[in-house]
Design an enzyme around this catalytic site. Structure first.
Site, PDB file in Angstrom:
ATOM      1  N   LEU A   1     111.479  35.079  32.365  1.00  0.00           N
ATOM      2  CA  LEU A   1     111.916  35.603  31.070  1.00  0.00           C
ATOM      3  C   LEU A   1     111.836  34.441  30.085  1.00  0.00           C
ATOM      4  O   LEU A   1     112.834  33.990  29.545  1.00  0.00           O
ATOM      5  CB  LEU A   1     113.348  36.127  31.161  1.00  0.00           C
TER       6      LEU A   1
ATOM      7  N   LYS B   1      81.297  18.031  43.235  1.00  0.00           N
ATOM      8  CA  LYS B   1      82.675  18.138  43.708  1.00  0.00           C
ATOM      9  C   LYS B   1      82.812  17.561  45.120  1.00  0.00           C
ATOM     10  O   LYS B   1      83.745  16.821  45.421  1.00  0.00           O
ATOM     11  CB  LYS B   1      83.060  19.625  43.762  1.00  0.00           C
TER      12      LYS B   1
ATOM     13  N   ASP C   1      81.921  23.805  49.990  1.00  0.00           N
ATOM     14  CA  ASP C   1      81.644  24.147  48.595  1.00  0.00           C
ATOM     15  C   ASP C   1      80.156  23.985  48.377  1.00  0.00           C
ATOM     16  O   ASP C   1      79.476  23.277  49.135  1.00  0.00           O
ATOM     17  CB  ASP C   1      82.459  23.255  47.638  1.00  0.00           C
TER      18      ASP C   1
ATOM     19  N   CYS D   1      94.329  33.177  36.070  1.00  0.00           N
ATOM     20  CA  CYS D   1      94.690  34.349  36.885  1.00  0.00           C
ATOM     21  C   CYS D   1      95.168  35.554  36.079  1.00  0.00           C
ATOM     22  O   CYS D   1      94.521  36.598  36.098  1.00  0.00           O
ATOM     23  CB  CYS D   1      95.743  33.956  37.904  1.00  0.00           C
TER      24      CYS D   1
END
Ligand code: NAD
Length: 472
Positions: free
Chosen positions: A269, A35, A30, A279
């Site tokens: 549903l 992080k 990264d 996303c």
């Protein structure tokens, strides 16, 4: 196999830890030093079941963290790119992180490598990644670019990765496909599942999972089309829920009837305040943009997006119709994450609703089991953060349920009732049974089901428990 995973976010960190658990040697790279420092100190930067165990198991041995992308590439046979692909202002996927990683990889290719798109990217990205690597000094034959889309869901990311419905391997050469088959062999041949220390099998998992081999372009399309289809299913049932509300039908019964059809299935549903997260919203925009670029006007997706946005407006109208005026009202809020089981608040409908209610002059006291820290950055200081659901409810004019945490479904309704100033619950996730809420003295509004008022005859009955969340 020696593997690099570039990006240590929800996908990269989970993929890295799971590849290590499959027996590979993994370097997670990264460029975010904070992080990396946290990961090297042993911290777990995201809330995911089983991730702490896997990091503990492999950190410092089969799993290492680094900022040296080129060193990691030189040492590895496969490079998985799992950096972010956020939307641009026009809604296209911003592929600049992917491009910069591709450039850096090119300078470090010292033998045959496969470069694998793990990030969600539009069709044709594999061609571009290939071109960028060639332009920056690598030669034909030294590498292949593949697409291996990730279908994990936040909240169940580790088990989704290790017990996937399918593994899609989009590779245009047999050499490349065989490297990917080798990486996933412990899952596909089932040997991983025989290990005593394997992460426990979730309900519904079919083992071993099938590996679906496709071209790189097909794999890229599979990911966008899957997310668009799932979002469409959510918007579809939300539209049906709106009709149920108009005619006094019950969407839960309707879902039962629809979902029993095996061609449709019951999952996804779940009517509510709409989809969110990092996303679906961005992938729908990106898929629509890519379709447009290819000459197809995918208007179905416009409607999916419109219905989703409308769900939040409908919910605000519901709050207004329950409380009449909003200014100065104190609202308890349960849930800030975009869904239960995660601390991710990106594009969370809960956060968007809290922001809208603050604008209306409401006072908000919110509780989320995992997302406080991230939510504090996103919300202004006028939101009070409670230590428990009961504290959020204390003296509130109404309680709003905005995220489907299982913890909320198991609350002590008697206690909740005693904390609230007025026993009004407006449930954006259909976590409770209306009859049980009425029996426990609540005025209860949910999505696509008739509102109920306290049942005077039954108000003294003991709390029988509530529906457990049965979400996908
Ligand atoms: P994220 O934002 O959590 O993580 C991305 C990471 O990449 C960050 O840690 C960032 O510092 C790092 N990064 C960016 N540029 C870099 C560079 N040049 N070198 C090294 N590291 C770099 O993102 P995420 O949620 O893990 O998503 C990653 C991709 O996977 C996206 O394309 C997303 O659409 C896709 N995806 C996400 C999910 C999900 O549930 N989050 C599921 C499936 C697919």
């Amino acid at each position: 196999m020696q593997i690099v995973v570039v990006g240590s976010g929800y996908v990269g960190l989970v993929a890295g830890a799971c590849f290590a658990d499959l027996g590979h040697d993994v370097i997670v790279v990264d460029n975010d030093q904070k992080k990396l420092a946290a990961l090297n100190r042993g911290e777990v930067p995201i809330h995911e079941n089983f991730l702490p165990e896997l990091l503990q198991r492999h950190r410092g041995a089969r799993l290492r963290f680094s900022d040296d992308l080129q060193g990691a590439v030189r040492a590895s046979a496969a490079i998985f790119v799992a950096v972010g692909t956020p939307p641009t202002e026009q809604g296209e996927a911003d592929l600049s992180y992917v491009e910069s990683v591709a450039r850096a990889i090119a300078g470090a290719i010292n033998g045959y490598k496969i470069v694998v798109e793990k990030s969600t990217v539009p069709v044709y990205t594999s061609d571009w990644v290939s071109k960028i690597i060639l332009r920056n000094g690598a030669e034909h034959g030294q590498f292949d670019v593949a697409s291996n889309p990730e279908f994990l869901r936040e909240g169940t990311a580790v088990t989704d990765f290790l017990y996937p419905d399918r593994i899609v391997v989009g590779a245009d050469t047999e050499r490349c496909a065989s490297v990917l088959r080798e990486i996933y062999a412990p899952l596909v041949d089932g040997t991983y599942y025989l290990r005593p220390d394997a992460i426990p099998r979730p309900d519904r998992a079919q083992i071993p999972p099938p590996l679906i081999a496709t071209s790189a372009k097909s794999a890229e399309l599979i990911k966008h089309a899957s997310n668009a289809f799932l979002a469409m299913k959510i918007s579809f049932i939300n539209a049906v829920a709106s009709i149920c509300e108009s005619v006094g039908a019950n969407v839960q019964q309707v879902c039962q009837g629809i979902g029993a059809d095996t061609r449709i299935g019951p999952r996804f549903l779940n009517p509510g305040i709409g989809y969110g997260g990092s996303c679906f919203p961005k992938d729908l925009l990106a898929f629509r943009a890519v379709a447009r670029e290819c000459g197809y006007d995918f208007r179905l997706l416009d409607e999916v997006i419109r219905i989703n946005e409308e769900q939040r407006q409908r919910f605000i109208r519901k709050v207004r119709s329950a409380l009449w005026t909003l200014r100065g009202k104190r609202l308890g809020v349960l849930g800030l994450a975009f869904k239960g089981g995660t601390d991710d608040i990106r594009e969370s409908p809960a956060i968007l609703l809290v922001q809208a209610l603050l604008q209306e002059g409401c006072e908000i006291c919110a509780y989320d089991p995992a997302a406080h820290e991230r939510a504090k950055e996103a919300l202004n200081s006028s939101v009070h953060f409670a230590e428990s659901a009961y504290e959020a409810a204390r003296d509130a004019d109404a309680l709003l349920v905005l995220t489907e945490w299982e913890e909320f479904a198991a609350l002590d309704l008697k206690r909740l009732h005693s904390e609230l100033k007025y026993p009004i619950v407006i449930d954006g996730r259909n976590l409770y049974h209306p009859e049980i809420m009425a029996a426990n003295g609540f005025t209860y509004y949910s999505v696509g089901r008739p509102a109920v008022s306290p049942d005077p005859a039954a108000s003294a009955t003991p709390v029988p428990g509530v529906k457990k969340s049965a979400r996908s």
